[in-house]
Design an enzyme around this catalytic site. Structure first.
Site, PDB file in Angstrom:
ATOM      1  N   GLY A   1       5.880  -2.039   1.188  1.00  0.00           N
ATOM      2  CA  GLY A   1       5.972  -3.336   0.535  1.00  0.00           C
ATOM      3  C   GLY A   1       6.890  -3.331  -0.671  1.00  0.00           C
ATOM      4  CB  ALA A   2       6.927  -5.561  -3.626  1.00  0.00           C
ATOM      5  CB  ALA A   3       5.615  -0.182  -4.193  1.00  0.00           C
TER       6      ALA A   3
ATOM      7  CB  THR B   1      -0.512   0.204  -4.083  1.00  0.00           C
ATOM      8  OG1 THR B   1      -0.567  -0.494  -2.840  1.00  0.00           O
ATOM      9  CG2 THR B   1      -0.311   1.691  -3.857  1.00  0.00           C
ATOM     10  CE1 TYR B   2      -3.877  -1.567   1.567  1.00  0.00           C
ATOM     11  CE2 TYR B   2      -3.131  -2.953  -0.245  1.00  0.00           C
ATOM     12  CZ  TYR B   2      -3.178  -2.664   1.105  1.00  0.00           C
ATOM     13  OH  TYR B   2      -2.520  -3.468   1.995  1.00  0.00           O
TER      14      TYR B   2
ATOM     15  CB  SER C   1      -0.963   0.028   1.186  1.00  0.00           C
ATOM     16  OG  SER C   1      -0.240   0.193   2.386  1.00  0.00           O
TER      17      SER C   1
END
EC number: 4.1.1.11
Length: 141
Positions: free
Chosen positions: A73-75, A57-58, A25
């Site tokens: 996260g992965a971002a 994403t959110y 997110s």
């Protein structure tokens, strides 16, 4: 017929943190969410102006007035603290609503404080070196 339109954006926000080990997110200052009509859990696209990365994403609500734009996260492999980003949301509306729809544009400064609100997606950022595309047609002009 349903159409997917640009609903809102937070333009040229500065990423304040990136946490690879968070579950995902983007954390966004609650004041920016309100200005851009974003809800917790809403889908957004993130465009990194510095490196061209694009992702979706959110949204998670961050502390009001903090200026937080936190990539989780992965971002965090793609977007880093200090990068300039655009957070974009979209809406699905019927044809009649689409023809009258007015988006929200939130311009921020380097500290992610709101400097201008508008509805013209191609308007330059006030006080910056950004320019309107010479091919863009100004609404109402």
């Amino acid at each position: 017929m349903m159409r997917t339109l640009f609903k809102s954006k937070i333009h040229r926000a500065t990423v304040t943190q990136a946490d690879l080990h968070y579950v995902g997110s983007v954390t966004v200052d609650a004041a920016l969410m309100e200005a851009a009509d974003l809800l917790p859990g809403e889908l957004v696209h993130i465009v990194d102006i510095d490196n061209g990365a694009r992702l979706e994403t959110y949204v998670i609500e961050g502390e009001r007035g903090s200026g937080v734009i936190g990539i989780n996260g992965a971002a965090a492999h793609l977007v880093h603290p200090g990068d300039l980003v655009i957070l974009i949301s979209y809406a699905q509306v019927d044809d009649a609503e689409a023809r009258a729809f007015v988006p929200r544009v939130v311009h921020v400064d380097a500290d992610n404080r709101i400097v201008a609100l508008g509805s013209d997606a191609s308007a330059p950022v006030p006080g910056s070196r950004t320019e309107r595309s010479p091919q863009a047609v100004v609404a109402g002009g």
